[in-house]
Design a protein around this motif. Sequence first.
Motif, PDB file in Angstrom:
ATOM      1  N   LYS B  28       2.041  -7.554 -26.558  1.00  0.00           N
ATOM      2  CA  LYS B  28       1.712  -8.106 -27.307  1.00  0.00           C
ATOM      3  C   LYS B  28       0.146  -7.991 -27.704  1.00  0.00           C
ATOM      4  O   LYS B  28      -0.371  -6.701 -27.064  1.00  0.00           O
ATOM      5  CB  LYS B  28       1.308  -9.315 -26.425  1.00  0.00           C
ATOM      6  CG  LYS B  28       2.308 -10.824 -26.743  1.00  0.00           C
ATOM      7  CD  LYS B  28       1.254 -11.575 -26.119  1.00  0.00           C
ATOM      8  CE  LYS B  28       2.027 -12.988 -26.536  1.00  0.00           C
ATOM      9  NZ  LYS B  28       1.776 -12.799 -28.507  1.00  0.00           N
ATOM     10  N   VAL B  29       0.254  -7.705 -28.853  1.00  0.00           N
ATOM     11  CA  VAL B  29      -1.309  -6.993 -29.504  1.00  0.00           C
ATOM     12  C   VAL B  29      -2.811  -7.809 -28.603  1.00  0.00           C
ATOM     13  O   VAL B  29      -2.110  -9.739 -28.744  1.00  0.00           O
ATOM     14  CB  VAL B  29      -1.695  -7.758 -31.351  1.00  0.00           C
ATOM     15  CG1 VAL B  29      -3.066  -7.526 -31.480  1.00  0.00           C
ATOM     16  CG2 VAL B  29      -0.185  -6.861 -31.692  1.00  0.00           C
ATOM     17  N   GLY B  33      -9.176 -11.585 -27.305  1.00  0.00           N
ATOM     18  CA  GLY B  33      -8.612 -11.629 -26.039  1.00  0.00           C
ATOM     19  C   GLY B  33      -9.024 -13.777 -25.891  1.00  0.00           C
ATOM     20  O   GLY B  33      -8.410 -13.443 -24.595  1.00  0.00           O
ATOM     21  N   LEU B  36      -5.230 -15.332 -25.126  1.00  0.00           N
ATOM     22  CA  LEU B  36      -4.398 -14.465 -24.921  1.00  0.00           C
ATOM     23  C   LEU B  36      -4.902 -14.314 -23.304  1.00  0.00           C
ATOM     24  O   LEU B  36      -4.582 -14.457 -22.435  1.00  0.00           O
ATOM     25  CB  LEU B  36      -4.130 -13.556 -25.267  1.00  0.00           C
ATOM     26  CG  LEU B  36      -3.342 -12.331 -24.831  1.00  0.00           C
ATOM     27  CD1 LEU B  36      -1.723 -13.253 -24.761  1.00  0.00           C
ATOM     28  CD2 LEU B  36      -2.808 -10.715 -25.313  1.00  0.00           C
ATOM     29  N   THR B  99     -18.432 -23.571 -36.069  1.00  0.00           N
ATOM     30  CA  THR B  99     -18.341 -25.082 -34.914  1.00  0.00           C
ATOM     31  C   THR B  99     -16.924 -24.717 -34.020  1.00  0.00           C
ATOM     32  O   THR B  99     -16.977 -25.268 -32.834  1.00  0.00           O
ATOM     33  CB  THR B  99     -17.107 -26.152 -35.761  1.00  0.00           C
ATOM     34  OG1 THR B  99     -15.782 -26.185 -36.015  1.00  0.00           O
ATOM     35  CG2 THR B  99     -18.195 -26.369 -37.295  1.00  0.00           C
ATOM     36  N   GLY B 109     -14.323 -13.472 -29.535  1.00  0.00           N
ATOM     37  CA  GLY B 109     -13.135 -14.158 -30.384  1.00  0.00           C
ATOM     38  C   GLY B 109     -13.051 -13.551 -31.991  1.00  0.00           C
ATOM     39  O   GLY B 109     -14.540 -12.984 -32.267  1.00  0.00           O
ATOM     40  N   SER B 114      -7.115 -15.547 -34.589  1.00  0.00           N
ATOM     41  CA  SER B 114      -7.629 -17.487 -34.655  1.00  0.00           C
ATOM     42  C   SER B 114      -5.882 -17.660 -35.653  1.00  0.00           C
ATOM     43  O   SER B 114      -5.354 -18.103 -35.447  1.00  0.00           O
ATOM     44  CB  SER B 114      -8.642 -17.470 -35.247  1.00  0.00           C
ATOM     45  OG  SER B 114      -9.295 -17.532 -34.487  1.00  0.00           O
ATOM     46  N   GLY B 122      -6.673 -25.144 -33.850  1.00  0.00           N
ATOM     47  CA  GLY B 122      -7.578 -23.628 -34.617  1.00  0.00           C
ATOM     48  C   GLY B 122      -8.765 -24.578 -35.741  1.00  0.00           C
ATOM     49  O   GLY B 122      -7.937 -24.928 -36.384  1.00  0.00           O
ATOM     50  N   VAL B 165       1.394  -6.035 -37.074  1.00  0.00           N
ATOM     51  CA  VAL B 165      -0.355  -6.659 -37.283  1.00  0.00           C
ATOM     52  C   VAL B 165      -0.405  -7.149 -38.357  1.00  0.00           C
ATOM     53  O   VAL B 165      -0.904  -6.656 -38.941  1.00  0.00           O
ATOM     54  CB  VAL B 165      -0.547  -5.312 -36.408  1.00  0.00           C
ATOM     55  CG1 VAL B 165      -1.993  -5.580 -36.328  1.00  0.00           C
ATOM     56  CG2 VAL B 165      -0.290  -4.636 -34.824  1.00  0.00           C
TER      57      VAL B 165
END
Lengths: 160, 284
Positions: B28-29, B33, B36, B99, B109, B114, B122, B165
């Motif tokens: 997994k990419v 994180g 994930l 937000t 992030g 996202s 999201g 990706v």
Amino acid sequence: MPRITVTVDGITYEEDVEPRLLLVHLLRDRLGKTGTPVGCDTSNCGACTVMLDGRSVKSCSVLAVQADGCDVVTIEGLGAGGSMHPMQRAFHEEHALQCGYCTPGMVMAAIDLLRDDPDPSEEAIRHGLEGNLCRCTGYCNIVRAVRRGAQEMGQAVKTS
Amino acid sequence: MIPAQFDYVRPGSLAEACAELAADEDAKVLAGGQSLLPLLRLRLAYPSKLVDVGRLPELSGVHDRGDHVYIGAMTTHDEVIRSAVVTEGCPLLALATATVADPAVRHRGTLGGSLAHADPAGDLPAVVLALDGVLVAGSEEGEREIPAAEFFVDYLETALRPGEVLAGVKIPKLGPGWGFHYEKFHRTAQAWAIVGVAAAVRRADGAIAEARIGLTNMGATPLRAAAAESALRGAELGDQVRQACEMADEGTSPPADLHAQPDYRRHLARVLTRRAVLAAAGSP
Ligand SMILES: Cc1cc2nc3c(=O)[nH]c(=O)nc-3n(C[C@H](O)[C@H](O)[C@H](O)COP(=O)(O)OP(=O)(O)OC[C@H]3O[C@@H](n4cnc5c(N)ncnc54)[C@H](O)[C@@H]3O)c2cc1C
Ligand code: FES
Ligand code: FES
């Protein structure tokens, strides 16, 4: 096992780490930096907040391998020569803690907030500390402490 | 909790990352994180290997490309908010990103994370959908462009193929005369949207000439409020806009969870769309 180099509170460490090791566990269990607590399992509470290359992060949500080559500052690295950082002192003086569990993260998040806004309003503080939960104080004294800490830090910059 | 074991690689290029993914279907990419790692800690995911693309320079940064803004997938939420190119070229993205979560999560992030995660709760998928963004995917075969309307396939599922990706996203700039607003409803600070509405509105002569509305958390994927969009065309600010926004929940299938039942979400979508459209039109 990957080997990482990481500077924590001014000291550089080389550590062999399992990829699944969380930064907060590296800090606490390997390096003995137990000033940074773990408060939740969901990345919500912010108790584990540290600075990673100068920006606040939740150290329970960063892998130790992701911190390879980075500079980490924990609550233990804030004070100089045995004296408290002005933000720590402001929390102490304004009674901004009861059990103290959230305090290390609150202090780190507050210092991060001041990078952008050296004299934040009450509203800006409440907004800026959204990622940090306190189950004891009701936040009022925390907000007061951050304002006081900000003023003292501004003062410290001006007089030095 | 401590995550289950996995291997970790930090490839030096996008090509290497794609090769790692192509060689292991359980890899997994890893981006910032922030979605994930919580899943791994709760042991809700068991990847064999994490391919860390977080530091790839070719996946980061915001670029002004004339008619659109190109944002590398690994650009963090914090960088998006601070980018002058974003606040000028696609302000709606900056408004919505502000937000998302809290400052510490926004430092790690990423926009790409996202979008690839494709959680319908999201905030950013609905924005990219409303702005007709185009997602750029990289693989061993090269690059491929996917319009946002085709990218979000199902709950947490995208059109990315194994071995691909997400490299970045192109957001077309809207010309002068457009106004923007992101209206998010949640009960506690730092919480996900119960419902969110992303609105871009062009005004002419006291009426709405054109509106684009993206809905957060009104189905398994982000959705466009198509019926409301067409009813808003030519609607005068006031009752006509109000009536058009009553159609905001048409064609949606909102989830039921401990925060809200579907009928309540439908009600929220109508009310929040009205607020978002009026705010975007500069008449709150
Ligand atoms: C406390 C908390 C509150 C939050 N609140 C909100 C909120 O209010 N609104 C909101 O929108 N989000 C919220 N988030 C989520 C946050 O926005 C995450 O940053 C985001 O969902 C994932 O981005 P990431 O870079 O951390 O991705 P990661 O967690 O690293 O990855 C997420 C998923 O996407 C895949 N992926 C990532 N990058 C790529 C890529 N380039 N190509 C292919 N696949 C990829 C990964 O394999 C993984 O499956 C919150 C998170 C936390 C911890
Ligand atoms: S322990 Fe890190 S956010 Fe709660
Ligand atoms: S002082 Fe107890 S949680 Fe904040």
